[in-house]
Design a protein around this motif. Structure first.
Motif, PDB file in Angstrom:
ATOM      1  N   SER A 186       0.825  -1.218   0.000  1.00  0.00           N
ATOM      2  CA  SER A 186       0.000   0.000   0.000  1.00  0.00           C
ATOM      3  C   SER A 186       0.856   1.263   0.000  1.00  0.00           C
ATOM      4  O   SER A 186       0.394   2.325  -0.399  1.00  0.00           O
ATOM      5  N   THR A 187       2.071   1.116   0.451  1.00  0.00           N
ATOM      6  CA  THR A 187       2.989   2.266   0.495  1.00  0.00           C
ATOM      7  C   THR A 187       3.124   2.909  -0.893  1.00  0.00           C
ATOM      8  O   THR A 187       3.301   4.111  -1.030  1.00  0.00           O
ATOM      9  N   GLY A 217      -6.360   4.271   9.846  1.00  0.00           N
ATOM     10  CA  GLY A 217      -6.315   2.947   9.198  1.00  0.00           C
ATOM     11  C   GLY A 217      -4.894   2.686   8.749  1.00  0.00           C
ATOM     12  O   GLY A 217      -4.640   2.376   7.590  1.00  0.00           O
ATOM     13  N   ALA A 218      -3.948   2.850   9.697  1.00  0.00           N
ATOM     14  CA  ALA A 218      -2.523   2.908   9.344  1.00  0.00           C
ATOM     15  C   ALA A 218      -1.851   1.552   9.176  1.00  0.00           C
ATOM     16  O   ALA A 218      -0.857   1.435   8.462  1.00  0.00           O
ATOM     17  N   GLY A 259     -10.723   5.015  14.020  1.00  0.00           N
ATOM     18  CA  GLY A 259     -10.346   6.130  13.152  1.00  0.00           C
ATOM     19  C   GLY A 259     -11.478   7.126  12.917  1.00  0.00           C
ATOM     20  O   GLY A 259     -11.225   8.285  12.579  1.00  0.00           O
ATOM     21  N   MET A 275      -8.784   3.825   5.327  1.00  0.00           N
ATOM     22  CA  MET A 275      -9.716   2.875   5.955  1.00  0.00           C
ATOM     23  C   MET A 275     -10.692   2.351   4.896  1.00  0.00           C
ATOM     24  O   MET A 275     -11.159   3.114   4.043  1.00  0.00           O
TER      25      MET A 275
HETATM   26  C1  SAM Z   1      -6.086  -1.010   3.527  1.00  0.00           C
HETATM   27  S1  SAM Z   1      -5.593  -1.187   5.167  1.00  0.00           S
HETATM   28  C2  SAM Z   1      -4.462   0.139   5.375  1.00  0.00           C
HETATM   29  C3  SAM Z   1      -3.118  -0.128   4.822  1.00  0.00           C
HETATM   30  C4  SAM Z   1      -2.147   0.971   5.189  1.00  0.00           C
HETATM   31  N1  SAM Z   1      -2.492   2.243   4.564  1.00  0.00           N
HETATM   32  C5  SAM Z   1      -0.750   0.625   4.786  1.00  0.00           C
HETATM   33  O1  SAM Z   1      -0.189   1.307   3.939  1.00  0.00           O
HETATM   34  O2  SAM Z   1      -0.191  -0.328   5.331  1.00  0.00           O
HETATM   35  C6  SAM Z   1      -6.972  -0.615   6.036  1.00  0.00           C
HETATM   36  C7  SAM Z   1      -6.756  -0.530   7.539  1.00  0.00           C
HETATM   37  O3  SAM Z   1      -7.840   0.222   8.085  1.00  0.00           O
HETATM   38  C8  SAM Z   1      -8.075  -0.268   9.382  1.00  0.00           C
HETATM   39  N2  SAM Z   1      -9.416   0.195   9.787  1.00  0.00           N
HETATM   40  C9  SAM Z   1     -10.618  -0.098   9.242  1.00  0.00           C
HETATM   41  N3  SAM Z   1     -11.603   0.521   9.918  1.00  0.00           N
HETATM   42  C10 SAM Z   1     -10.995   1.228  10.900  1.00  0.00           C
HETATM   43  C11 SAM Z   1     -11.458   2.071  11.937  1.00  0.00           C
HETATM   44  N4  SAM Z   1     -12.756   2.335  12.077  1.00  0.00           N
HETATM   45  N5  SAM Z   1     -10.546   2.625  12.750  1.00  0.00           N
HETATM   46  C12 SAM Z   1      -9.228   2.396  12.606  1.00  0.00           C
HETATM   47  N6  SAM Z   1      -8.731   1.606  11.644  1.00  0.00           N
HETATM   48  C13 SAM Z   1      -9.603   1.018  10.812  1.00  0.00           C
HETATM   49  C14 SAM Z   1      -7.930  -1.759   9.248  1.00  0.00           C
HETATM   50  O4  SAM Z   1      -7.626  -2.337  10.520  1.00  0.00           O
HETATM   51  C15 SAM Z   1      -6.771  -1.873   8.270  1.00  0.00           C
HETATM   52  O5  SAM Z   1      -5.554  -2.046   8.948  1.00  0.00           O
END
Ligand code: SAM
Length: 354
Positions: A186-187, A217-218, A259, A275
């Motif tokens: 995703s980076t 959603g890190a 988030g 997210m």
């Molecule tokens: C596509 S991944 C993110 C990948 C990240 N941008 C990376 O580069 O590694 C989506 C992330 O959003 C998180 N997520 C989904 N809903 C969330 C929420 N309500 N609060 C916090 N994190 C959330 C998930 O746990 C997941 O790790």
């Protein structure tokens, strides 16, 4: 007797992610229709082909405002029956009719599996065309680029792009190489977004060491990695684990929170958000952050797995625009389906002074 002039039909060739041809065409035709009624009879759209051709009455398109188009080309000629033994001669005959010089010669294929099988052929073809065109290719000229696009081995679409109104990358793909120590692929999305939405001077001005960012959603940390690499301090919000070098980094504070509920105590420079949620919900969240003055700039992803992808995107972005206008916030906003985006688009939103 009044003589009616038959209007001359112009064609534009747009590249897109395979599977998004409908959205790409629909969006371009909508842009055209704001200027003049569009031509009702349009070339057929081939699903999963990675490109579309649009017929129009010389409407102008603004590439940066097209979300689904990777490239915008004025199409001049289409040849559909290139002989296997000599593909070069018919192409050269067409090029002889095109006047002027070109700042680049780009031989391109669709971003599909079939396209990949043609790459070796275009690589062999490139020097032959370069030699034939000679001084007509001059990178120092502020001239259009020449695109020779092969949808398959027996057809070719020949056109030009305006370097000021198109993507400055072969096939419209701003490629990124995967950093060895980033925790997720995703980076590449955030790396590409930074390249596509900001010029070099903006990148250095807007992404400086010591700035503060929030990454919603890190996990596992690919986007955080891009920010940390530029010296930003990042609050990484996710219930999931941060991985690799992002698990324990002095610039990263990992907070296991929701988030949608998290708010920083003080405003930050950047909000990034990846997210997986409905586009309208993410857009509403971004609205809140800007309306409450919690960030100055944002890059966020809108996931579009639904059937009405263009409608969902429109509604999310128009809601966001309305709110920003209502709050009297000056901003610029661009959305693009990046090469590293799948069923999603990436949006850059930045407060401006006036
Ligand atoms: C596509 S991944 C993110 C990948 C990240 N941008 C990376 O580069 O590694 C989506 C992330 O959003 C998180 N997520 C989904 N809903 C969330 C929420 N309500 N609060 C916090 N994190 C959330 C998930 O746990 C997941 O790790």
């Amino acid at each position: 007797m009044r003589v009616m002039n038959k209007p001359i039909i112009h064609y534009s060739l747009l590249y897109c992610r395979p599977g998004f041809e409908q959205e790409c065409a629909q969006e371009a035709l909508r842009q055209a229709s704001v200027q003049r009624p569009v031509i009702a009879e349009q070339p057929a759209i081939v699903a999963e082909s990675g490109y579309v051709v649009i017929a129009h009455n010389q409407q102008t398109f603004t590439f940066s405002r097209l979300v689904f188009a990777r490239q915008l080309i004025s199409l001049h000629h289409t040849l559909t029956t290139l002989p296997e033994r000599d593909r070069l001669s018919p192409i050269l005959a067409v090029l002889a009719q095109l006047l002027g010089t070109f700042s680049a010669l780009w031989l391109e294929v669709p971003d599909t599996n079939e396209g990949k099988t043609l790459s070796a052929f275009t690589r062999r073809f490139q020097p032959l065309l370069e030699e034939a065109l000679g001084e007509r290719i001059d990178p120092l000229q502020k001239a259009p680029r020449l695109h020779i696009f092969f949808p398959d081995k027996s057809s070719v679409l020949i056109g030009t792009s305006d370097p000021y109104n198109s993507a400055a990358a072969l096939m419209g793909i701003v490629r990124q190489s995967m950093p060895g120590d980033a925790p997720s692929r995703s980076t590449l999305k955030l790396a590409e977004a930074i390249e596509v939405f900001m010029d070099k001077s903006e990148q250095t001005r807007l992404l400086r060491s010591g700035m503060q960012a929030v990454d919603l959603g890190a996990a596992p940390g690919g986007w955080t990695w891009q920010l940390v690499r530029r010296g930003l301090r990042v609050a990484a919000i996710d219930n999931g684990p941060m991985k690799g070098s992002m698990a324990k980094h002095p610039l990263v504070q990992h907070l296991k929170q929701d988030g949608f509920k998290f708010r920083p105590k003080k405003g930050v420079d950047w909000l990034v958000c990846d997210m997986v949620e409905k586009p309208a919900r993410v857009a509403a969240l971004i609205e809140e952050w800007f309306a409450e003055g919690l960030c100055k700039h944002a890059i966020f992803n809108l996931k579009l797995p639904m059937k009405q992808r263009l409608a969902a995107l429109d509604s999310a972005l128009s809601g966001l625009r309305k709110r920003l206008d209502m709050e009297g916030i000056n901003y610029k906003m661009f959305a693009k389906q990046l090469y590293h985006d799948r069923e999603e688009v990436t949006v850059f939103l930045s407060k401006t002074k006036n």
